[in-house]
Design a protein around this motif. Sequence first.
Motif, mmCIF file in Angstrom:
data_model
loop_
_atom_site.group_PDB
_atom_site.id
_atom_site.type_symbol
_atom_site.label_atom_id
_atom_site.label_comp_id
_atom_site.label_asym_id
_atom_site.label_seq_id
_atom_site.Cartn_x
_atom_site.Cartn_y
_atom_site.Cartn_z
ATOM 1 N N CYS A 1 0.851 -1.193 0.000
ATOM 2 C CA CYS A 1 0.000 0.000 0.000
ATOM 3 C C CYS A 1 0.883 1.237 0.000
ATOM 4 C CB CYS A 1 -0.937 0.005 1.215
ATOM 5 S SG CYS A 1 -0.090 0.183 2.803
ATOM 6 N N CYS B 1 -1.544 7.712 5.472
ATOM 7 C CA CYS B 1 -2.703 7.422 6.312
ATOM 8 C C CYS B 1 -3.968 7.932 5.647
ATOM 9 C CB CYS B 1 -2.519 8.063 7.689
ATOM 10 S SG CYS B 1 -3.902 7.763 8.824
ATOM 11 N N LYS B 2 -5.020 7.157 5.745
ATOM 12 C CA LYS B 2 -6.278 7.506 5.091
ATOM 13 C C LYS B 2 -6.954 8.698 5.742
ATOM 14 C CE LYS B 2 -9.944 5.020 2.745
ATOM 15 N NZ LYS B 2 -10.473 3.683 2.435
ATOM 16 N N HIS B 3 -6.548 9.005 6.967
ATOM 17 C CA HIS B 3 -7.209 10.076 7.703
ATOM 18 C C HIS B 3 -6.855 11.441 7.135
ATOM 19 C CE1 HIS B 3 -7.674 12.453 11.689
ATOM 20 N NE2 HIS B 3 -8.800 12.491 10.997
ATOM 21 N N TYR C 1 -7.529 -0.810 9.483
ATOM 22 C CA TYR C 1 -7.104 0.056 10.581
ATOM 23 C C TYR C 1 -7.561 -0.552 11.908
ATOM 24 C CZ TYR C 1 -5.643 3.759 7.403
ATOM 25 O OH TYR C 1 -4.980 4.481 6.440
ATOM 26 N N GLN D 1 -7.385 0.081 4.182
ATOM 27 C CA GLN D 1 -6.405 0.773 3.338
ATOM 28 C C GLN D 1 -6.515 0.277 1.903
ATOM 29 O OE1 GLN D 1 -4.765 3.286 4.240
ATOM 30 N NE2 GLN D 1 -2.644 3.351 3.505
ATOM 31 N N ASP D 2 -6.391 1.186 0.955
ATOM 32 C CA ASP D 2 -6.413 0.798 -0.450
ATOM 33 C C ASP D 2 -5.121 0.053 -0.782
ATOM 34 O OD1 ASP D 2 -8.862 2.102 -0.820
ATOM 35 O OD2 ASP D 2 -7.861 4.012 -1.187
ATOM 36 N N GLY E 1 -13.375 10.426 0.490
ATOM 37 C CA GLY E 1 -12.796 9.095 0.605
ATOM 38 C C GLY E 1 -12.809 8.524 2.004
ATOM 39 N N VAL E 2 -12.914 9.389 3.025
ATOM 40 C CA VAL E 2 -12.937 8.923 4.415
ATOM 41 C C VAL E 2 -14.363 8.830 4.941
ATOM 42 C CG1 VAL E 2 -12.197 9.456 6.777
ATOM 43 C CG2 VAL E 2 -10.616 9.787 4.871
ATOM 44 N N ARG F 1 -10.537 13.479 2.661
ATOM 45 C CA ARG F 1 -9.794 13.070 1.464
ATOM 46 C C ARG F 1 -10.751 13.132 0.277
ATOM 47 N NH1 ARG F 1 -7.014 8.017 0.553
ATOM 48 N NH2 ARG F 1 -5.574 9.180 -0.751
ATOM 49 N N GLY G 1 -11.144 10.526 -2.588
ATOM 50 C CA GLY G 1 -10.070 9.581 -2.315
ATOM 51 C C GLY G 1 -8.684 10.111 -2.621
#
Length: 589
Positions: A49, A53-55, A88, A97-98, A263-264, A289, A292
Amino acid sequence: MEQQTSREILLCLSPVEVANLKEGINFFRNKSTGKDYILYKSKSRLRACKNVCKHQGGLFIKDIEDLAGRSVRCTKHNWKLDVSTMKYINPPESFCQDELVVEMDENNGLLLLELNPPNPWDSEPRSPEELDFGEVQITYLTHACMDLKLGDKRMVFDPWLMGPAFARGWWLLHEPPSDWLERLCQADLIYISHLHSDHLSYPTLKKLAGRRPDIPIYVGNTERPVFWNLNQSGVQLTNINVVPFGIWQQVDKNLRFMILMDGVHPEMDTCIIVEYKGHKILNTVDCTRPNGGRLPMKVALMMSDFAGGASGFPMTFSGGKFTEEWKAQFIKTERKKLLNYKAQLVKNLQPRIYCPFAGYFVESHPSDKYIKETNTKNDPNELNNLIKKNSDVITWTPRPGATLDLGRMLKDPTDSKGIIEPPEGTKIYKDSWDFEPYLEILNAAVGDEIFLHSSWIKEYFTWAGFKDYNLVVRMIETDEDFNPFPGGYDYLVDFLDLSFPKERPQREHPYEEIRSRVDVIRHVVKNGLLWDELYIGFQTRLQRDPDIYHHLFWNHFQIKLPLTPPNWRSFLMCCEQNGPGISQVRNIL
């Protein structure tokens, strides 16, 4: 011609580097792009990945608390990712996570690939045409509300122009222009990004509906409908249009717009691209995000939030590490991180012009003096100065009534008529707020007949539908100063079996204590409202043991409550059949 999904090579590893991969977590950086990646090896299986971080885009490092060597920790907010599952684990049971595609070449080298679907805004592309002066004008009204003149059409974003947001916690910082209602009435369409009340303002829309109930309003097709509470609000709007994501909506031959999801928080947050004669305006609003992280580059104008402070954390927390010194340092650090994140985003996207907005609120009610003093926010000029240090992007710090002429600014950013400021002497900041009408609405719930019957507690939480989760919460109704409200309720909810015990259970369990101002919690309960009114509105004080964010619990009460309110009429009828009402009862712990 139909666009195809593209394959982008992000990282190449030589056969030697592949042979040297260790079991568990491996960190890599592409030296030519500066981008970071994580590979997880479990025997012959590889997962990968981006190290993002997705956040809020923080960088992951090794989690020294994880002895199994499967998780990484974000350097921004301590979010944790189990790379072996790509889930997560802090917040627990929250996001995934992508993943990237891992391919081996014929020489046993390795490629990390990202499969990119076509950008929806690139469908039916249009070349920018020269704009006449005055043809496209953007006027800032207040907070996240912009009035866009686009040829002979007018479009308004997120009109919050009167009253509070989040129960009674947020009030407008800026004084809206005196003609704001006329501007709204003249709009051809309104875009509302999401259901939070600083964007979906029912007091504002009620005023507008009195003049133009049929005004076209457009929202994205979110899982939680933006106007989920319209019927209960009493606001008479008759032309609400829910549109799919990623598809151009044609307004006229020159004007179109496209709504994209976050995205989040795809269940509720959206952003928008407006295009006029090939010139794009990107408004990412509050998205963490947006889309995304995939956004159009080199747009004519970009606007986004910037301020921070739109959360009860950490100001409303106490106990353990939550000292005043810790809170102050945390807030200072977080605001700086947010500034850097926004500046980097602008640098990456390279818009011609950037405008920070959607952060102009203040905790002006006297009872929230502590929050106002503690919850410091970013200065838009500081962000704009940071952007100008790192790029050639033109920045605009808006004031109520100020107008940006896009045609002039694109042709000559130094044109003195490119941005017209409000007339000298115009009131910029509010110095008084009409609290009473809105407080009366909240206070009306305190004496409601529902709360004469202690069985409302079971009725409400059964309606809410959250259970089978190991968490015990103590709910305490309080006065303005968060002291127990005389005669108010103080009770436990065990969400493992949705019971209401007199004492905490003997088993091991996480515990939270939530103190809530009685007028707001009863208003929320009575009307089946989301708990953002409490949490984002600073109407609670919280303690938790251990200090863990329970994503499933808060996400449920902030976004996933039933769409229809509790049936209190039926509840009261049952109470009458079962005998006289029970006086307010408190479980003394």
